[in-house]
Motif scaffolding. Sequence first.
Motif, short mmCIF file in Angstrom:
data_model
loop_
_atom_site.label_atom_id
_atom_site.label_comp_id
_atom_site.label_asym_id
_atom_site.label_seq_id
_atom_site.Cartn_x
_atom_site.Cartn_y
_atom_site.Cartn_z
N LEU A 43 0.82 -1.20 0.00
CA LEU A 43 0.00 0.00 0.00
C LEU A 43 0.86 1.25 0.00
O LEU A 43 1.88 1.32 0.69
CB LEU A 43 -0.89 0.03 1.24
N ILE A 44 0.41 2.25 -0.76
CA ILE A 44 0.95 3.60 -0.67
C ILE A 44 -0.02 4.30 0.27
O ILE A 44 -1.20 4.44 -0.06
CB ILE A 44 0.95 4.30 -2.05
N HIS A 45 0.43 4.68 1.45
CA HIS A 45 -0.51 5.17 2.46
C HIS A 45 -0.12 6.50 3.07
O HIS A 45 1.04 6.90 3.03
CB HIS A 45 -0.67 4.12 3.59
N GLU A 46 -1.14 7.16 3.62
CA GLU A 46 -0.93 8.39 4.37
C GLU A 46 -0.35 8.03 5.73
O GLU A 46 -0.17 6.84 6.04
CB GLU A 46 -2.26 9.13 4.54
N GLU A 47 -0.10 9.01 6.55
CA GLU A 47 0.44 8.78 7.89
C GLU A 47 -0.46 7.83 8.68
O GLU A 47 -1.68 7.98 8.69
CB GLU A 47 0.55 10.11 8.64
N LEU A 48 0.14 6.85 9.33
CA LEU A 48 -0.58 5.94 10.23
C LEU A 48 -0.37 6.46 11.65
O LEU A 48 0.61 6.13 12.31
CB LEU A 48 -0.05 4.51 10.10
N LYS A 49 -1.28 7.33 12.08
CA LYS A 49 -1.12 8.01 13.36
C LYS A 49 -1.07 7.03 14.53
O LYS A 49 -0.26 7.18 15.43
CB LYS A 49 -2.23 9.03 13.55
N ALA A 50 -1.93 6.03 14.51
CA ALA A 50 -1.99 5.08 15.62
C ALA A 50 -0.68 4.29 15.77
O ALA A 50 -0.34 3.86 16.86
CB ALA A 50 -3.16 4.12 15.44
N LEU A 51 0.03 4.12 14.67
CA LEU A 51 1.30 3.39 14.70
C LEU A 51 2.51 4.31 14.66
O LEU A 51 3.64 3.85 14.58
CB LEU A 51 1.36 2.41 13.52
N GLU A 52 2.25 5.62 14.69
CA GLU A 52 3.31 6.64 14.65
C GLU A 52 4.25 6.40 13.46
O GLU A 52 5.46 6.36 13.59
CB GLU A 52 4.08 6.66 15.96
N MET A 53 3.65 6.25 12.28
CA MET A 53 4.39 5.95 11.08
C MET A 53 4.08 6.98 10.00
O MET A 53 2.91 7.27 9.75
CB MET A 53 3.98 4.55 10.60
N PRO A 54 5.11 7.56 9.38
CA PRO A 54 4.86 8.56 8.34
C PRO A 54 4.29 7.92 7.07
O PRO A 54 4.30 6.69 6.91
CB PRO A 54 6.26 9.13 8.07
#
Length: 94
Positions: A43-54
């Motif tokens: 996946l090309i994804h937006e920031e995963l806030k819950a996982l603190e991942m950009p």
Amino acid sequence: MKSIIKFATAATLAVALASGTFAAEFTKGTVKKVDAKAKKVTLIHEELKALEMPAMTMVFRVKDDALLEKLKEGASIEFVAERVEGKLTVTEVK
């Protein structure tokens, strides 16, 4: 006053965690590749806030076959990713 607000926030968080009432946070992404045999999706994804991942492109495991069927290369999706047994896993798709 600040300490009362901090305490109330912490108490609310503790209750939500204990009761499992946290709503899953969906993240927008685009399916780049599906590997059904390996039960994985890129996946090309937006920031995963819950996982603190950009925002980035990465491979996730997929929780079950029903979710795999919803994933088509090039599709724009919203998904939930969680750590399941230490592995980043897509657990919901809409």
